[in-house]
Design a protein around this motif. Structure first.
Motif, PDB file in Angstrom:
ATOM      1  N   LEU A  75       1.343   2.701 -36.047  1.00 46.70           N
ATOM      2  CA  LEU A  75       1.120   4.025 -36.629  1.00 46.70           C
ATOM      3  C   LEU A  75       0.760   3.916 -38.104  1.00 46.70           C
ATOM      4  CD1 LEU A  75       3.954   6.176 -35.016  1.00 46.70           C
ATOM      5  CD2 LEU A  75       1.506   6.253 -34.509  1.00 46.70           C
ATOM      6  N   LEU A  76       1.433   3.010 -38.814  1.00 46.43           N
ATOM      7  CA  LEU A  76       1.122   2.830 -40.226  1.00 46.43           C
ATOM      8  C   LEU A  76      -0.261   2.236 -40.411  1.00 46.43           C
ATOM      9  CD1 LEU A  76       4.555   1.460 -41.502  1.00 46.43           C
ATOM     10  CD2 LEU A  76       3.792   3.815 -41.240  1.00 46.43           C
ATOM     11  N   THR A  77      -0.629   1.315 -39.531  1.00 42.37           N
ATOM     12  CA  THR A  77      -1.945   0.681 -39.649  1.00 42.37           C
ATOM     13  C   THR A  77      -3.075   1.691 -39.483  1.00 42.37           C
ATOM     14  OG1 THR A  77      -1.027  -1.394 -38.808  1.00 42.37           O
ATOM     15  CG2 THR A  77      -3.425  -1.133 -38.711  1.00 42.37           C
ATOM     16  N   ALA A  81      -6.822   6.759 -40.319  1.00 40.40           N
ATOM     17  CA  ALA A  81      -7.798   7.182 -39.307  1.00 40.40           C
ATOM     18  C   ALA A  81      -7.267   8.373 -38.517  1.00 40.40           C
ATOM     19  CB  ALA A  81      -8.116   6.020 -38.369  1.00 40.40           C
ATOM     20  N   LEU A  82      -5.970   8.374 -38.223  1.00 44.39           N
ATOM     21  CA  LEU A  82      -5.386   9.501 -37.504  1.00 44.39           C
ATOM     22  C   LEU A  82      -5.438  10.771 -38.346  1.00 44.39           C
ATOM     23  CD1 LEU A  82      -3.831  10.745 -35.154  1.00 44.39           C
ATOM     24  CD2 LEU A  82      -1.714   9.834 -36.155  1.00 44.39           C
ATOM     25  N   GLN A  83      -5.145  10.668 -39.610  1.00 42.45           N
ATOM     26  CA  GLN A  83      -5.205  11.836 -40.487  1.00 42.45           C
ATOM     27  C   GLN A  83      -6.624  12.390 -40.564  1.00 42.45           C
ATOM     28  OE1 GLN A  83      -3.002  11.832 -44.288  1.00 42.45           O
ATOM     29  NE2 GLN A  83      -4.973  12.175 -45.293  1.00 42.45           N
ATOM     30  N   ASN A  84      -7.606  11.527 -40.668  1.00 42.62           N
ATOM     31  CA  ASN A  84      -8.995  11.994 -40.699  1.00 42.62           C
ATOM     32  C   ASN A  84      -9.379  12.675 -39.399  1.00 42.62           C
ATOM     33  OD1 ASN A  84      -9.293  10.946 -43.277  1.00 42.62           O
ATOM     34  ND2 ASN A  84     -10.136   9.006 -42.561  1.00 42.62           N
ATOM     35  N   SER A  85      -8.885  12.155 -38.288  1.00 45.22           N
ATOM     36  CA  SER A  85      -9.176  12.770 -36.996  1.00 45.22           C
ATOM     37  C   SER A  85      -8.564  14.163 -36.903  1.00 45.22           C
ATOM     38  CB  SER A  85      -8.656  11.874 -35.871  1.00 45.22           C
ATOM     39  OG  SER A  85      -8.983  12.404 -34.604  1.00 45.22           O
ATOM     40  N   LEU A  86      -7.361  14.335 -37.446  1.00 45.77           N
ATOM     41  CA  LEU A  86      -6.736  15.651 -37.446  1.00 45.77           C
ATOM     42  C   LEU A  86      -7.544  16.652 -38.271  1.00 45.77           C
ATOM     43  CD1 LEU A  86      -3.006  14.588 -37.948  1.00 45.77           C
ATOM     44  CD2 LEU A  86      -3.936  15.737 -35.931  1.00 45.77           C
ATOM     45  N   VAL A  87      -8.011  16.226 -39.429  1.00 42.31           N
ATOM     46  CA  VAL A  87      -8.775  17.134 -40.294  1.00 42.31           C
ATOM     47  C   VAL A  87     -10.089  17.532 -39.641  1.00 42.31           C
ATOM     48  CG1 VAL A  87      -9.953  17.319 -42.517  1.00 42.31           C
ATOM     49  CG2 VAL A  87      -7.684  16.266 -42.397  1.00 42.31           C
TER      50      VAL A  87
END
Length: 216
Positions: A75-77, A81-87
């Motif tokens: 999750l840290l790695t 990318a996950l945050q950008n996908s959410l936005v």
């Protein structure tokens, strides 16, 4: 529900700040759930808090606090990318989200921290850089007396150059020439002609003895 939300509602004077915040919270919850499903992350691993945020000179907006509820170093790695996908998904629902989404933060909300590793030694953070340098191939260097030090790497000829076999043969000839020069130098210093002989034992063929027939 957020599916009935329209950006025009934000400009509607009849929509109160509480109603806008409630619709935005529903939207952000749905975006988080669908994004986690899209990337195969269990929904119980990450939660969220949607907080009303204010800033000087701006209307009230929302702050997205993502809660890590399960320890997994992956999750840290992939958090960026996950945050950008959410936005990106949030902007797909409401193109004006860039105006009212005032920030995103991450918080650890682990029920048990026993699985988390402790802090390493201070040199841990720069050790990877040194290991990367150590993995770089060492260049073949020659010292006094033309003694080859370090591993010898025969480069592959580029496309369009001489034939690969000829190039390798040429490199081997150079290496043998360096070896022969070193052997001659050693022989001259020691004064013994045997010093130029190969460094292995010489063998002589063994005479064959006739085999006598067995007596019956």
């Amino acid at each position: 529900m957020f599916s009935q939300f329209s950006p025009d509602m934000a400009a509607d004077p009849r929509s109160s700040a509480a109603e806008l915040a409630s619709m935005r919270r529903d939207m952000m919850r749905t975006v988080l759930r669908k994004t986690l499903t899209r990337h195969g992350i269990p929904a119980s691993w990450i939660g969220a808090e949607m907080l009303v945020a204010t800033a000087r000179g701006r209307e009230a907006g929302m702050h997205w606090r993502l809660l890590i509820k399960h320890w997994d170093p992956r999750l840290l790695t992939h958090a960026v990318a996950l945050q950008n996908s959410l936005v990106v998904r949030l902007l797909g629902y409401d193109p004006l989200a860039a105006d009212w989404l005032m920030g995103i933060s991450w918080q650890f909300a682990l029920p048990d921290e026993a699985a988390c590793p402790p802090m390493p030694q201070a040199g841990f953070w720069t050790a990877e850089h040194r290991r990367t340098e150590a993995r770089q191939p060492l260049a073949a260097a020659t010292a006094a007396g033309d003694i080859i030090e370090g591993p010898v790497r025969i480069p592959t000829p580029p496309a369009g150059s001489v034939d690969a076999k000829d190039s390798v043969r040429h490199d081997l000839d150079k290496l043998f020439a360096v070896r022969d020069a070193e052997l001659k130098r050693h022989a001259a210093e020691s004064g013994s002609p045997d010093a130029t002989r190969p460094m292995y034992l010489q063998t002589q063929p063994q005479a064959l003895r006739p085999v006598r027939p067995r007596q019956r």
